[in-house]
Design an enzyme around this catalytic site. Structure first.
Site: not given
Ligand code: SAH
Length: 399
Positions: A281, A342
């Protein structure tokens, strides 16, 4: 002009956005439906005064009740779809779309006058996403036209994006024309070659929107120690190493993505000893690197979409702030941070202010030295600014 089509009548005063040629009609603007249009069927959109404003695809399950095919009084038929496809492909130009091993987005939905239709080319294969009821209605027509318009015989469907459920559509994956593609297609991207899995890869197989930015990172990486965070199939990593990076640490939480990244390194003959691929992660990996006192000369942060809608903006802003703050702390003096978002719901100005806050809290002074965006094969129609979603900043910290 009377027509035989089912008609959506707008509430008075709700025609303004259509007059500005915005291609969406929201359900709240519809006063009445004449006729009994099926999902995806072409309907007339008329003002309260009866004026024909547009012809559109009907989406009964979506809040976006209709998506415009045309603002003219012309038939919506195979000819219109063919003209739009041909114009979109021609606009990409030969250098991008003409090489046999090229990869490029050929059709970008509303921006190319084809709402809900995405066509990506990976070498000898087209990958199509049909995301709306209207796009679905023209599925066979689009499949029939694409080989002729593009010269590419193999067409594969990846209509398995989440957004289809908003339109009441099931996911659908399979051949639209020609035989099924192999699980790994090889494409050329600038000076490197990359493998793309159009069966299982993200989106249509790869993140084509970052194509030019990966090449740019390759240029900036020469001699630098690089961290590629959220590396997916290693696109930035391969470009950085081929551009002369001293070393790359590439991090992703997906084992499948890292397997593809390893294959991409091998394909390009890039020494594994200059590159470490780490599964983890990113939020935790960055903290661990900070605690160990690591530093890098170039960090790429290309996370997934943190905010899908405006309501998720705040949580997303915290996520962007966290990773950017940690990245600033990990940069050597004079180092570069290439940071992306994004999330369409996070505009360019907001993103820059989040990054500014991160630098401040990290105690570094940084300049924006470059601004990056989705590539020119993902154009933004001026009347449809929603098409713009990818933004990037290259920041240089003080030396
Ligand atoms: N830079 C890539 C695209 C990155 S897409 C390219 O140019 O091709 C985002 C990636 O982030 C995906 O591969 C996904 O597996 C990964 N990801 C999502 N959340 C993550 C997390 N918390 N930690 C690490 N990787 C994560």
């Amino acid at each position: 002009m009377p027509s035989h089509l089912p008609t959506l009548w707008l509430h008075r005063g709700r025609e303004r956005s259509l007059r500005r040629r915005h291609p969406w009609l929201f359900s709240g603007a519809v006063a009445r439906v004449d006729g009994d249009p099926a999902a995806g069927e072409t309907v007339d959109l008329r003002s309260a005064d009866g004026e024909l404003l547009a012809r559109a695809a009907f989406s009964p399950s979506s809040q976006i009740r209709a998506r415009v095919w045309t603002f003219a009084d012309e038939p919506v038929d195979e000819g219109l779809i063919a003209r739009r496809l041909a114009a979109a492909v021609a606009a990409r130009g030969r250098p991008a779309a003409g090489r046999p091993d090229a990869a490029c987005r050929l059709v970008y939905a509303e921006s190319d006058g084809l709402p809900g239709v995405i066509v990506d080319r990976y070498a000898d294969t087209l990958v199509v996403q049909l995301l709306t009821a209207g796009a679905e209605r023209w599925r066979a027509t689009i499949a029939g036209l694409l080989p002729g318009v593009t010269g590419v015989r193999r067409v594969w469907e990846r209509s398995d994006a989440e957004v289809r459920s908003l339109e009441g559509l099931e996911p659908r994956v399979g051949p639209l024309a020609g035989d099924p593609p192999p699980t790994r297609l090889e494409i050329r991207e600038g000076r490197v070659r990359l493998l793309v899995d159009v069966h299982h890869g993200h989106k249509t197989g790869a993140y084509l929107d970052q194509r030019h930015n990966r090449a740019r990172i390759g240029e900036l990486a020469d001699g630098r120690g690089v961290l590629d965070a959220f590396c997916y199939a290693g696109g930035f990593t391969v470009h950085a190493l081929s551009g002369g990076a001293a070393s790359v640490l590439a991090v992703d939480s997906s084992a499948d993505a890292l397997a593809m990244a390893r294959a991409n390194l091998e394909l390009n003959g890039l020494a594994a000893d200059r590159c470490e691929l780490a599964e983890g992660n990113v939020f935790e990996v960055l903290r661990g690197l900070r605690d160990r006192g690591s530093s890098f000369d170039l960090i790429v942060l290309d996370p997934p979409k943190f905010a899908a809608t405006a309501s998720q903006r705040q949580g997303a802003a915290r996520g962007y702030k966290d990773i950017n703050l940690l990245a600033f702390k990990l940069l050597a003096p004079g180092g570069l941070l290439a940071t992306f978002s994004c999330s369409g719901a996070i505009g360019g100005e907001l993103f820059q202010s989040i990054v500014a806050g991160a630098a401040l809290d990290a105690g570094v002074e940084a300049q924006v030295v470059e601004r990056l965006a989705q590539g020119p094969d993902h154009p933004v129609l001026l009347s449809f600014p929603e098409a713009e979603y990818l933004k990037g900043l290259v920041c240089r910290v003080g030396g």
